[in-house]
Every structure is written in structure tokens, then in C-alpha cells.
Design an enzyme around this catalytic site. Structure first.
Site, PDB file in Angstrom:
ATOM      1  N   HIS A 578       0.824  -1.205   0.000  1.00 33.70           N
ATOM      2  CA  HIS A 578       0.000   0.000   0.000  1.00 33.70           C
ATOM      3  C   HIS A 578       0.864   1.263   0.000  1.00 33.70           C
ATOM      4  O   HIS A 578       0.866   2.028  -0.968  1.00 33.70           O
ATOM      5  CB  HIS A 578      -0.931  -0.018   1.218  1.00 33.70           C
ATOM      6  CG  HIS A 578      -1.802   1.192   1.335  1.00 33.70           C
ATOM      7  ND1 HIS A 578      -2.259   1.674   2.534  1.00 33.70           N
ATOM      8  CD2 HIS A 578      -2.289   2.042   0.403  1.00 33.70           C
ATOM      9  CE1 HIS A 578      -2.993   2.756   2.328  1.00 33.70           C
ATOM     10  NE2 HIS A 578      -3.022   3.004   1.038  1.00 33.70           N
ATOM     11  N   HIS A 583       1.587   4.838  -2.882  1.00 37.99           N
ATOM     12  CA  HIS A 583       1.837   6.213  -2.420  1.00 37.99           C
ATOM     13  C   HIS A 583       3.246   6.699  -2.770  1.00 37.99           C
ATOM     14  O   HIS A 583       3.423   7.684  -3.496  1.00 37.99           O
ATOM     15  CB  HIS A 583       1.636   6.293  -0.908  1.00 37.99           C
ATOM     16  CG  HIS A 583       0.218   6.253  -0.470  1.00 37.99           C
ATOM     17  ND1 HIS A 583      -0.491   7.361  -0.101  1.00 37.99           N
ATOM     18  CD2 HIS A 583      -0.643   5.206  -0.329  1.00 37.99           C
ATOM     19  CE1 HIS A 583      -1.715   7.031   0.248  1.00 37.99           C
ATOM     20  NE2 HIS A 583      -1.836   5.710   0.123  1.00 37.99           N
ATOM     21  N   HIS A 770      -4.505   1.011  -6.006  1.00 37.13           N
ATOM     22  CA  HIS A 770      -4.634   1.644  -4.698  1.00 37.13           C
ATOM     23  C   HIS A 770      -5.994   1.355  -4.082  1.00 37.13           C
ATOM     24  O   HIS A 770      -6.094   1.073  -2.878  1.00 37.13           O
ATOM     25  CB  HIS A 770      -4.416   3.154  -4.800  1.00 37.13           C
ATOM     26  CG  HIS A 770      -4.588   3.847  -3.482  1.00 37.13           C
ATOM     27  ND1 HIS A 770      -5.733   4.525  -3.146  1.00 37.13           N
ATOM     28  CD2 HIS A 770      -3.768   3.935  -2.400  1.00 37.13           C
ATOM     29  CE1 HIS A 770      -5.613   5.011  -1.920  1.00 37.13           C
ATOM     30  NE2 HIS A 770      -4.438   4.670  -1.443  1.00 37.13           N
ATOM     31  N   ASN A 774      -6.706  -0.318  -0.418  1.00 35.29           N
ATOM     32  CA  ASN A 774      -6.995   0.690   0.606  1.00 35.29           C
ATOM     33  C   ASN A 774      -8.395   0.620   1.194  1.00 35.29           C
ATOM     34  O   ASN A 774      -8.560   0.634   2.411  1.00 35.29           O
ATOM     35  CB  ASN A 774      -6.772   2.097   0.037  1.00 35.29           C
ATOM     36  CG  ASN A 774      -6.969   3.171   1.098  1.00 35.29           C
ATOM     37  OD1 ASN A 774      -6.143   3.337   1.991  1.00 35.29           O
ATOM     38  ND2 ASN A 774      -8.088   3.877   1.027  1.00 35.29           N
ATOM     39  N   ILE A 919      -6.180   9.145  -0.385  1.00 29.71           N
ATOM     40  CA  ILE A 919      -6.380   8.929   1.044  1.00 29.71           C
ATOM     41  C   ILE A 919      -5.424   7.843   1.498  1.00 29.71           C
ATOM     42  O   ILE A 919      -4.985   7.024   0.668  1.00 29.71           O
ATOM     43  CB  ILE A 919      -7.834   8.538   1.384  1.00 29.71           C
ATOM     44  CG1 ILE A 919      -8.091   8.531   2.889  1.00 29.71           C
ATOM     45  CG2 ILE A 919      -8.160   7.194   0.765  1.00 29.71           C
ATOM     46  CD1 ILE A 919      -8.018   9.859   3.553  1.00 29.71           C
TER      47      ILE A 919
END
Length: 919
Positions: A578, A583, A770, A774, A919
Site C-alpha cells: 500500500h 503512495h 490503490h 486501501n 487517502i
């Protein structure tokens, strides 16, 4: 209605242009001149020279005759003599809520606007003035009625401005904006009406700062895409200047109002000035390779000159102004933070209670039914600590009831006890929150890649005898040949850190391997779990194998072993799959895109929605999630070594060329190339929900990207010679991923295939990948026994002192190994926030201003086609979730797999694919 007509392409102004004649035209006019002015056509009209006509050709021909002397004027002279007015409709987005200072400044600006401190705009032509060799410009124009509309409560306020241009102006290509007010404002869009080409759109979506803070004029370009080589002469210098402004000079402390994108290493996670225990190593460089992050330029710490000083919440971290959360998003995120803050207040009141273990499963259920504070019986006590008037405290108490009580996680919604079953444990490896680690067993027993001199024998302790009784009559070799054995292997990533992790207070972990068998029904079942510790001497038992239970004692050992596997899985999911792979590894590409590609560049326009909010959420993560003593360190097994573990994965296993879905599936042995299959590969587990749905989205993205790329690059030479594109890709690798820049696996960028593949991978990672990793964090992890983020005890064997207490009360021992009440509460608050969709979310297949984000009508049509395909995929996924033959997503008590369903309502929904890592 007027604005709607304008957006559809009809002029807001009169159908006849407002002409302003030069004085020379009126001198000694001997007879009236009859002018025939035609209404503006929505289609472009071009003169023989290729210049877009600002007024009708009939008018130009009429005016070419000098009424004073009887001589014919040159075409340029005539066009310069004729001036006309065009009108701008400027859309400004207001804040919903303003603090006292903002309201005061707003009133001051309204007054200042009346006395000449205005918003000033200037149109810039795509053409150069042959006399000055500079871009042609209109007169400066001010926004009208700013002070009159300053009290308007609407979210969007429309202002107008009027420009005067001459007939030789050509087509507008840019507009400059100067904000002479004291307060910034959010400029959403500008539409110019009055040119023969029809409405000219400027999608802006940017904060315009006050002149006192940023003296330079802001530059906005039309929605017309241009490759660098095709940039109109009048826009070339502006294009270069805007990129130079965005790059900055690499020096100075960044202000929150800046728009500068630059790179730096991760040297801001620790706080050595506060405590030596909060010192953390620098990530990025030869010693510990890592991607780069956005530079803030903050001063170094006093203790360590290589460490950057901290900015602690609630103070904001720097990201370029336009990357900050918009108001709706900020409100959603702040609500989640309030929940976390309230739970951080709890320890000061009832620390002794919260440090305790859960007594039984009923106590965990109480967190959903009663809420934490009500459960502990001191909701009133916590609010009496607030130094606020009683009326406000009462309001807070009432409104906080929802904040302090959690929704029941989805994992419990269909079958409360499903998580205990082996089939559900296995199902989550292919349809849960971390479906990207499972791989096919190609060699049995598994072999480690770690140095045997340091970490002991490379071969696993697993043997055929451990699993032979669970293979439905097959031999191990047959199971291998039939592609029936799979594994979750966390041995190599955890083992180098275990001595340090297990020395931490309240942390105990193994390096685990789990073997699964694929049944004839297409479901998986776990058949063995290997638990490894670092070897300490020749007689130390460092490896242990646990198999499915045969009695009560082995059942509890098996449940504890599965919990340790889930804890390993949770750590790798959060820190590697993740955080790192979506990110952190995307941030360099985003920084380089803003630094090297103009907003006019077609590839920037393509990537733009997939970069939204990523820099901001990453900065917030550095501030409170992945920082020293942050949520990840507090809540996950790896503790203070978590980011070093993430960096080890980056160095040893991250490869950009393997980040696309098909390549990743093939690398893990979950698929084999097969040109006869719809996506060019064959899944070896046919009912693999993440891969099944992911391939639908991958193919849709791939088709859309290829259509887009082929539109602007009809031949490979255009890609090779595109200076901005090549600079973007080069900087992403050589600066953003500098520590891996010499790797041979980086894809080349020479052809349409190369570019389409790179862009498809980036968009896949930002959106679907993602989302899959997530938005199920709370639905699956919110019930901590299902996925404990940390474990506090190892599993005792008969020679351990703890074995007797384990045998006497195995449930009590089980909960003593799980996170405590305090750890559970904090973890739930965080994953609840991370799993929440904001009301302003933009999902795959959606864009702001979908009909005008580009001036290329063919691409707008292609995008609508892409959006339609996304809608079709959503229906297909819904049908799959109702198919009883797909046992990994449909059946009694089985959760449907919805994490890749494209759309979602706001909130925690366990579905929805936003465009970006937001997020």
C-alpha cells in the site's frame, strides 16, 4: 440559463460583436459606410494566412478601403485599426466556511476592489506581434462587481470582464491573472466569448495568491493541447516561464502559498531534538535506497544536521498550494482525525483500563454496539475535562456519540464467525484487502534468498510429510505439476528484522510461510504454516511447522499461527504494497510531471486527475502515520523498524516494469501468457476476484490510454523528440528514483507501445491498485481478530514456561497475544479514516468539467467511450458477485468482492475506484 448556453457554445454577448473603432476611421468621413456584420459562427474561420478571424471576412474587406484617402490599406493595418470587445465569464469557487480573519480580509478586499485594488486579467494571443516579436496582448481588464458579489453565499460565483482586442489579435492561447486583493481566491475556470472560434475555455482549478505574496502574474492556458514542438509562437515563452516557476531553484523554506515542486529524501520522519529514541535513519541514498518525496526546505534539527525539523499536527505540512485538500475533502479527513484525537484523550483518563486485554469476543463486539467511552463508562468524564461552556460540552457529547461508536466491519456482516474458518482465511488471500502477495509454489520446500551465513539454512523446515495428507490424494510433485500449491511467503522480508522487533516492548513476531492447496472447487485451503525465528546457536529451534488441527490444543495453536500470518500480512500490506508501491513510488512521477510537462501537454492533461491529492496525503502520512511514534509504528508489528522494512522491499523487489497487473500476475506465477485469452494471459486460479476484476479495469485503461497516445504521437519520432515528455520520464527515474536509476529493468521510452505501457501502469497504480489495497482496510481489518496488525506473544511449546497458562486458559492467552484495547481502538480510528470516501471523490471514468478538460473534441468523445466501458464493467462485476459458481465471492456467508467496483457513495463502503491516491 445564460451560463448554460455559454457552456454549450452559444455567446453570452449579443450576436453582433461590440466594435470599437479607432479615431482615424472617423476623420473627415465623407460618406457613411454600411457594414454587414454576421453573427458569430461556432466553427473556426481562418483567413488565407491561417490566422483565426476575430470578425467576419466581409467586415475586413469593407474596412480595407481607406474612406479618407480612397487608398487600400494593408491587411495587417486594417486589422490593427479595427478593435472589438470580447467578454470573459470567470468562475470563482467560494469557501463554505470562513474563520473570522478570512471574513475580515474578505470585507477589506471588497472595499479595496472599489478603489482600484482589483483582479486584473490580460488575454495573450497564440501569435507574435511582427513589430515587437512579442505575444499579442489585449488591454488589461478587471473583474466586475467583485465588491457587489462579496456577500454571495453560493459555492460558485460568476464574474465578468471585458477585453478590447484588434482584428489582428488571432486566437487567444493564454490569460494572465493578477490578484491585487489581500486574500487568495480559487479560480475554477474562465470562458472567453466573442471570438469567431466560439467560446474559448480555460480550465484553471487553482488558487491565485495575492500580489503582495507572489508578485508575478499567474499564467493559465486554454484547454487546447500542444506538444512542445507544436506550441504556437505566442505561447512558447509563457510555457517555459510557467515551468520555471513551478520548478523553483531548489533553495529556501517553502511557504504554504508556494507552488514549487521539488525532490528530497525522507529525512523528516524522526524527531531527534525531542528524544534520541525518536531518531530515524534517512531513507533515500546509497545506504538505504528509497523514492524521493516533495521538498519542503525546512531547517535541519539541532541534534542531527541531516534530519529535517518536524512540523507537528495540527500545523500544516507544505505541499504546493494546489495540491492541498479542498474544503470538502479536508472536512471529511478532519472528522476522522477528531475520532482519533478523542481516542488519544482516553489514555490520560483510564490508562490502566485501556492497557488491559480483551476478556472475550463479546468485549470486542461492544466497540460497535456501545462505543469505546460508553463501554468503559466514562463518556461524561472525558467531556467534563474540556474547558468549555456547558452548552458547548452538551453539544459535543451528543454529536460525539457517532464518532465514538464504530460501524460493524463488513467482515462480520454476513457471518459473524466466518473469519475463524480456514476457507475464509484462504479466501482473503485472493479476495481480501491484500490479494497481491499470494504466489504459486514452484519449488517445494520453499527456498530463502537470504545469506545462509547470517540467517541460517536457506531451505524451509516444511516437508512433504507436513502437507501430503491434505492434497486430495495427490503427491506433492503432482500438486506442483497441476499448479495446485500456492503460498504467502513473508520469510525473507521479516527475518532480518525479527531480533530487533522482538526486543521491542509488547511485540512478538515470526517470519511466516503459509502453504495453500487449490481444491477441485476452485477454492483454497491452508495446509501448513511455517514459523521462523533467527537462529541463535546450533541447538536453537528456529523453525516450527504448524498443520491443521486434530484436537482442541492443536486448534488453538493453529488459530494463533493464523493470527501471526495475518499480522505479517497486515504489515507487508501496509508498509510495502500500500504505502510503498502506490503512495511513495508514484510521488516522483507526480513531482516530475508538474516540473517538466506544461499544463498544455496532452500527457499532463491525461495524468492530471490521477495525481489529485497524492502529495497532500503523502505529506500527512509523513507527519503522523509513518513518522517516529506515528500510527504505523504504534499499531503494527514492525514498530520503529517498519519504514526500514519498506525500504528493504524497495531495494530488493520493487520493479516498475513488474507493477502493471499482467506482469505482476505472471511474476507471481498466478498466470501464464496465453494469446488466446481475452487479456493475453490465463489465470491459474480461475476464480481469483482481484485479478478477474482487475483485468477488466486494466484493459479499459489500456485501451483508453492507447487511443489517447496514438492521437498525439502518430509516429515514434514525435515521442523521441518530445523534450518535455522525455524530461519527465528521465527526471522521474534519475532524480525521483535515483537510487535505482541504473537498474536495467526500467522500460525505454521510444515508441507508442512504450509510452502507452508506462502510462497505463501509472494510472492503474493510482486508481485500481490503490483502491484494491486501501478501501477494504476497515471492512476487513476493523475487526482486529481477523487481521491483527501486531502480535504480543509467540506461541508456546511444551518446554516454555507460558505453556501451562496457555493450556489452562487458551482464550485468555489468545487475547493476551492480540493488540490491547487501547491499541485496537487507535488502529480502528485510523483504518476507518483511511477507508472513507470523501463526497468530492472523483472515480475512474469521471473528470472535472468532462466536456471541456481538453479542447480536442475527438478525445472528449473517446473519454466518454471510456466512461461507458467503466459503467459496463461495473455491471459485469455485480453479475459476478451473484454467480454461485464463483465460490470465492458468492455463497453462504461469503462477502462479495466489490473493491474494484468503480463507483461508490461517500463513506466506508468497501467499493469504489477513485482516479488517484487521495487517502
Amino acid at each position: 440559463m445564460a451560463l448554460a448556453k455559454e457552456l454549450m457554445g452559444y455567446p453570452l454577448t449579443s450576436k453582433r460583436p461590440l466594435l470599437v473603432w479607432s479615431a482615424s476611421h472617423f476623420k473627415k468621413r465623407t460618406q457613411p459606410t454600411q457594414l454587414s456584420i454576421k453573427p458569430f459562427d461556432r466553427r473556426p474561420r481562418t483567413s488565407k494566412s491561417g490566422v483565426v478571424a476575430a470578425i467576419s471576412e466581409d467586415l475586413v474587406k469593407t474596412l480595407r478601403f481607406n474612406t479618407t484617402t480612397g487608398d487600400r490599406k494593408s491587411e495587417e493595418e486594417e486589422k490593427a485599426a479595427v478593435k472589438f470587445k470580447v467578454r470573459a465569464v470567470v468562475t470563482v469557487r467560494n469557501k463554505n466556511k470562513e474563520d473570522f480573519k478570512e471574513t475580515l480580509v474578505k470585507h477589506l478586499d471588497a472595499f479595496g476592489d472599489k478603489i482600484g485594488r482589483n483582479i486584473v486579467l490580460e488575454l495573450v494571443s497564440t501569435e507574435l506581434d511582427p513589430k515587437t516579436n512579442m505575444p499579442k496582448k489585449s488591454n488589461a481588464a478587471v473583474l466586475k462587481d467583485w465588491s457587489k458579489k462579496s456577500k454571495t453565499k453560493a459555492e460558485r460565483v460568476h464574474y465578468t470582464a471585458e477585453f478590447t482586442v484588434d482584428a489582428a489579435f488571432g486566437s487567444p492561447g493564454a490569460i494572465t491573472v493578477m490578484n491585487k486583493h489581500q486574500k487568495e481566491f480559487f479560480l475554477e475556470s474562465i470562458t472567453i466569448e466573442g471570438f469567431a472560434v466560439g467560446p474559448v475555455h480555460f480550465p484553471c482549478n487553482s488558487w491565485v495568491q495575492s500580489q503582495k505574496d507572489h508578485p508575478e502574474k499567474r499564467i493559465f492556458f486554454t484547454n487546447q493541447p500542444f506538444l512542445p514542438s507544436g506550441t504556437p509562437d505566442g505561447l512558447k515563452k509563457l510555457r517555459e516561464r510557467e515551468l520555471k516557476n513551478l520548478r523553483g531553484d531548489g533553495s529556501g523554506v517553502r511557504k504554504l502559498s508556494d507552488r514549487i515542486y521539488d525532490f528530497d529524501v525522507y529525512n523528516d520522519l524522526g524527531n531527534p531534538d525531542k528524544s534520541s529514541e525518536l531518531s530515524r535513519p534517512k531513507l533515500g541514498g546509497k545506504e538505504i535506497p528509497y523514492p524521493r518525496r516533495c521538498r519542503t526546505g525546512r531547517h535541519p534539527t539541532d541534534t542531527d544536521k541531516e534530519a529535517e525539523s518536524r512540523v507537528e499536527k495540527p500545523l500544516p505540512m507544505y505541499v504546493p498550494r494546489d495540491e492541498q485538500f479542498e474544503e470538502t475533502k479536508q472536512k471529511t479527513f478532519a472528522a476522522g482525525r477528531l475520532k482519533a484525537v478523542l481516542h488519544h484523550l482516553v489514555p490520560s483518563l483510564k490508562a490502566s483500563i485501556l492497557a488491559e486485554d480483551f476478556a472475550d469476543f463479546g468485549e470486542i463486539d461492544g466497540l460497535y454496539k456501545e462505543g469505546l467511552l460508553l463501554k468503559l463508562g466514562f463518556q461524561d468524564e472525558i467531556f467534563n475535562k474540556f474547558p468549555l461552556p456547558k452548552a458547548i460540552v452538551n453539544t459535543l457529547q451528543e454529536s460525539s456519540k457517532g464518532l465514538l461508536k464504530y460501524d460493524t466491519p463488513k467482515i462480520l456482516s454476513k457471518d459473524k464467525n466466518a473469519w475463524l474458518r480456514d476457507d475464509e482465511f484462504a479466501r482473503q488471500a485472493i479476495a481480501g484487502i491484500n490479494p497481491v502477495n499470494i504466489e504459486r509454489v514452484r519449488t517445494f520446500p520453499p527456498v530463502s534468498n537470504l545469506d545462509p551465513e547470517i540467517y541460517g539454512p536457506q531451505h524451509s523446515a516444511l516437508t512433504s510429510d507436513h502437507i501430503i495428507g491434505h492434497l486430495d490424494g495427490l503427491s506433492v510433485q503432482q500438486a506442483l505439476e497441476e499448479n495446485r500449491l500456492y503460498k504467502l511467503d513473508y520469510h525473507d522480508i521479516f527475518l532480518p528484522f525479527l531480533d530487533r522487533i522482538n526486543a521491542l516492548d509488547g511485540r512478538k513476531a515470526y517470519a511466516t510461510r503459509t502453504i495453500f492447496f487449490l481444491t477441485r472447487l476452485g477454492t483454497l485451503k491452508p495446509v501448513a504454516i511455517e514459523l521462523s525465528l533467527p537462529p541463535h546457536g546450533p541447538n536453537h529451534r528456529s523453525k516450527r511447522v504448524v498443520t491443521p488441527p486434530v484436537d482442541a490444543t492443536s486448534n488453538w495453536v493453529w488459530q494463533l499461527a493464523k493470527a501471526h500470518v495475518s499480522s505479517n500480512d497486515a504489515g507487508v500490506h501496509q508498509l510495502v504494497n500500500h504505502w510503498l508501491r502506490t503512495h511513495a513510488c508514484l510521488e516522483p512521477f507526480i513531482l516530475a510531471a508538474h516540473r517538466q510537462m506544461s499544463a498544455m501537454h496532452p500527457i499532463f492533461k491525461l495524468l492530471d486527475p490521477h495525481m489529485r491529492y497524492t502529495l497532500e496525503i503523502n505529506a500527512l502520512a509523513r507527519q503522523s502515520l509513518i513518522s517516529a511514534d506515528g500510527v504505523i509504528e504504534e499499531g503494527f508489528t514492525a514498530g520503529s523498524y517498519g519504514m526500514e522494512m519498506s525500504a528493504a522491499a524497495y531495494k530488493s523487489s520493487w520493479r516498475f516494469d513488474m507493477e502493471g497487473l499482467p506482469a505482476d500476475l505472471i511474476r507471481r506465477g498466478m498466470a501464464v501468457p496465453d494469446s488466446t485469452q481475452p487479456h493475453g494471459l490465463k489465470l491459474l486460479i480461475e476464480d481469483y476476484p482481484y485479478a478477474n476484476d482487475g483485468l477488466l479495469l486494466w484493459s479499459a485503461i489500456q485501451t483508453w490510454v492507447r487511443t489517447y497516445v496514438e492521437r498525439y504521437y502518430p509516429n515514434p519520432n514525435l515521442i523521441k523528440t518530445d523534450s518535455e515528455l522525455q524530461s519527465w520520464y528521465s527526471e522521474s527515474i534519475n532524480v525521483g528514483h535515483a537510487d535505482l536509476r541504473d537498474a536495467e529493468w526500467w522500460p525505454k521510452l521510444n515508441t507508442v507501445d512504450d509510452l502507452a505501457s508506462i502510462l497505463t501502469t501509472l494510472i492503474w497504480l493510482a486508481s485500481a491498485q490503490h483502491a484494491a489495497l486501501n478501501f477494504g482496510q476497515y471492512p476487513y481489518g476493523g475487526y482486529v481478530p481477523n487481521r491483527p496488525p501486531l502480535m504480543r506473544r509467540l506461541i508456546p511449546d511444551e518446554s516454555d514456561p507460558e505453556y501451562a497458562s496457555f493450556i489452562s486458559d487458551p482464550e485468555k492467552f489468545y487475547f493476551s497475544a492480540m493488540p490491547s484495547l487501547l491499541q485496537t481502538s487507535k488502529f480502528m480510528a485510523v483504518v476507518d479514516t483511511l477507508s472513507t470516501h470523501s463526497p468530492d471523490e472523483e472515480y475512474i471514468g469521471e473528470r472535472q468539467q468532462p466536456s471541456i478538460w481538453t479542447g480536442d473534441a475527438e478525445i472528449v468523445d473517446a473519454f466518454y467511450g471510456f466512461a461507458a466501458e467503466i459503467g459496463r464493467i461495473e455491471k459485469e462485476i455485480e453479475e459476478r458477485n451473484s454467480d454461485p459458481d464463483r465460490r470465492n465471492r458468492c455463497g453462504a456467508g461469503v462477502l462479495p468482492y466489490e473493491l474494484l467496483v468503480p463507483s461508490s457513495e461517500p463513506g466506508v463502503t468497501c467499493r469504489g475506484v477513485p482516479n488517484s491516491v487521495s487517502i
